[in-house]
Design an enzyme around this catalytic site. Structure first.
Site, PDB file in Angstrom:
ATOM      1  N   LYS A  37       0.873  -1.159   0.003  1.00  0.00           N
ATOM      2  CA  LYS A  37       0.060  -0.025   0.010  1.00  0.00           C
ATOM      3  C   LYS A  37       0.983   1.208   0.093  1.00  0.00           C
ATOM      4  CE  LYS A  37      -2.416   1.425   3.896  1.00  0.00           C
ATOM      5  NZ  LYS A  37      -2.159   2.983   3.872  1.00  0.00           N
ATOM      6  N   HIS A  68     -11.314  12.675  -2.997  1.00  0.00           N
ATOM      7  CA  HIS A  68     -12.566  13.255  -2.456  1.00  0.00           C
ATOM      8  C   HIS A  68     -12.539  14.722  -2.906  1.00  0.00           C
ATOM      9  CE1 HIS A  68     -15.237  14.334   1.399  1.00  0.00           C
ATOM     10  NE2 HIS A  68     -15.995  14.286   0.012  1.00  0.00           N
ATOM     11  N   ILE A  70     -14.868  16.907  -6.678  1.00  0.00           N
ATOM     12  CA  ILE A  70     -16.102  16.857  -7.358  1.00  0.00           C
ATOM     13  C   ILE A  70     -15.902  15.739  -8.379  1.00  0.00           C
ATOM     14  CG2 ILE A  70     -16.353  19.302  -7.269  1.00  0.00           C
ATOM     15  CD1 ILE A  70     -14.885  19.969  -9.984  1.00  0.00           C
ATOM     16  N   ASN A  72     -15.817  15.319 -11.649  1.00  0.00           N
ATOM     17  CA  ASN A  72     -14.958  15.393 -12.785  1.00  0.00           C
ATOM     18  C   ASN A  72     -13.575  15.360 -12.515  1.00  0.00           C
ATOM     19  OD1 ASN A  72     -14.544  16.099 -15.774  1.00  0.00           O
ATOM     20  ND2 ASN A  72     -13.596  17.911 -14.811  1.00  0.00           N
ATOM     21  N   ARG A 190      -3.383  -6.868  13.877  1.00  0.00           N
ATOM     22  CA  ARG A 190      -2.063  -7.118  14.881  1.00  0.00           C
ATOM     23  C   ARG A 190      -2.061  -8.567  15.305  1.00  0.00           C
ATOM     24  NH1 ARG A 190      -0.959  -2.865  13.115  1.00  0.00           N
ATOM     25  NH2 ARG A 190      -0.619  -1.168  13.979  1.00  0.00           N
ATOM     26  N   ARG A 220       3.130  -1.281  10.601  1.00  0.00           N
ATOM     27  CA  ARG A 220       4.280  -1.427  11.789  1.00  0.00           C
ATOM     28  C   ARG A 220       4.579  -2.676  12.086  1.00  0.00           C
ATOM     29  NH1 ARG A 220       1.769   3.685  14.574  1.00  0.00           N
ATOM     30  NH2 ARG A 220      -0.215   2.552  13.587  1.00  0.00           N
TER      31      ARG A 220
HETATM   32  O1  C5P Z   1       0.959   0.528  10.875  1.00  0.00           O
HETATM   33  P1  C5P Z   1      -0.227   0.148  10.882  1.00  0.00           P
HETATM   34  O2  C5P Z   1      -0.466  -1.461  10.733  1.00  0.00           O
HETATM   35  O3  C5P Z   1      -1.262   0.720  12.012  1.00  0.00           O
HETATM   36  O4  C5P Z   1      -1.009   0.770   9.393  1.00  0.00           O
HETATM   37  C1  C5P Z   1      -2.145   0.459   8.860  1.00  0.00           C
HETATM   38  C2  C5P Z   1      -2.316   1.311   7.677  1.00  0.00           C
HETATM   39  O5  C5P Z   1      -3.609   1.235   7.377  1.00  0.00           O
HETATM   40  C3  C5P Z   1      -1.902   2.669   7.616  1.00  0.00           C
HETATM   41  O6  C5P Z   1      -1.259   3.092   6.458  1.00  0.00           O
HETATM   42  C4  C5P Z   1      -2.969   3.502   7.921  1.00  0.00           C
HETATM   43  O7  C5P Z   1      -3.037   4.698   7.418  1.00  0.00           O
HETATM   44  C5  C5P Z   1      -4.058   2.602   7.261  1.00  0.00           C
HETATM   45  N1  C5P Z   1      -5.261   2.679   7.883  1.00  0.00           N
HETATM   46  C6  C5P Z   1      -5.573   2.542   8.982  1.00  0.00           C
HETATM   47  N2  C5P Z   1      -7.166   2.575   9.374  1.00  0.00           N
HETATM   48  C7  C5P Z   1      -8.026   3.042   8.671  1.00  0.00           C
HETATM   49  C8  C5P Z   1      -7.655   3.441   6.983  1.00  0.00           C
HETATM   50  C9  C5P Z   1      -6.367   3.147   6.962  1.00  0.00           C
HETATM   51  O8  C5P Z   1      -4.820   2.242   9.798  1.00  0.00           O
HETATM   52  N3  C5P Z   1      -9.273   3.189   9.094  1.00  0.00           N
END
Ligand code: C5P
Length: 241
Positions: A37, A68, A70, A72, A190, A220
């Protein structure tokens, strides 16, 4: 239905600020990790070159820029994301039906014209950083977080999108109401025993996969681990459990 092979379901978040750091991570993870990503931090720092660097190593990119604007303008952004060859990108569902339809149509038309694959287009519903009080007092939405998530997910489906980003807490409700074909992308994953960091609604890879997420986004716990490849292998094993 979700792909069966965990390697087709894991997306590693490259939340770093230089292409060199991103490339080092992709190099260490390539093989078992096939999807990465790229979000606003790395894309603002390095632009399309960051996407191309991942693709050069044979991996796929989810472009997480949450368009996010308009209709077009969003159609134009969808076209450029399609040209970049990303496998998935996202928009904010609160941009409304016409905006989401412009994204879906923009991607489909560009894919046809450029003879490339159409990326999946998914919507962000309610940011997980917003709780019910903020949703009500600041954004002016009186319904519950879950009620609004489902409302926006249904709007996204009606607009022709492929799926939504959903926190672990929302997977079951979204799956129930949108059905098996709806793509669910879940961050906040996690592995058992790892730090929550700043995520408040978390699930283990096994629980998120079992609840029905197609794609699990993990940052992370893998990118910050002393041995990212070993951490990714552990996440994949938990997903397969
Ligand atoms: O490091 P971690 O596992 O928390 O990263 C999660 C990723 O998912 C980050 O890039 C974060 O911006 C993204 N994200 C999130 N929660 C959301 C949408 C996107 O943690 N609701």
């Amino acid at each position: 239905m979700a792909p069966r092979d965990p390697r087709d379901r894991l997306i590693v978040a490259l939340d770093v600020d230089t292409p060199a750091q991103a490339d080092r991570l992709v190099e260490r993870l390539e093989g078992p990790v096939r999807h990465f990503k790229i979000g606003s931090q790395l894309f603002t720092a390095a632009g399309p070159a960051a996407v191309e660097a991942v693709q050069k190593r044979g991996a796929e990119v989810f472009l997480d820029l949450k368009f996010h604007d308009i209709p077009n303008t969003v159609a134009g952004a969808a076209r450029e994301a399609t040209r970049l060859g990303v496998f998935m990108f996202n928009v904010h569902a609160s941009g409304g039906r016409a905006m989401m339809k412009a994204a879906a149509d923009g991607a489909a038309v560009a894919a046809r014209e450029l003879a490339v694959r159409r990326p999946l287009v998914v919507a962000v519903t309610v940011l997980t950083s917003l709780d019910r009080v903020a949703l009500h007092r600041e954004v002016g939405i009186a319904s519950s977080v879950e009620g609004h998530v489902l409302h926006l997910a249904e709007l996204a489906r009606d607009a022709g999108l492929d799926g939504t980003v959903a926190s672990p807490n929302e997977i079951a409700a979204v799956r129930r109401s949108l059905g098996p074909g709806w793509v669910i992308v879940t961050p906040g994953v996690r592995p058992a025993g790892s730090a929550a960091d700043d995520q408040s609604r978390i699930a283990t890879p096994e629980a998120a996969a079992r609840a029905g997420a197609h794609y699990l986004v993990v940052g992370r716990p893998i990118t910050g681990a002393p041995d990212p490849a070993k951490a990714a292998a552990a996440v994949l094993a938990e997903m397969a459990a």
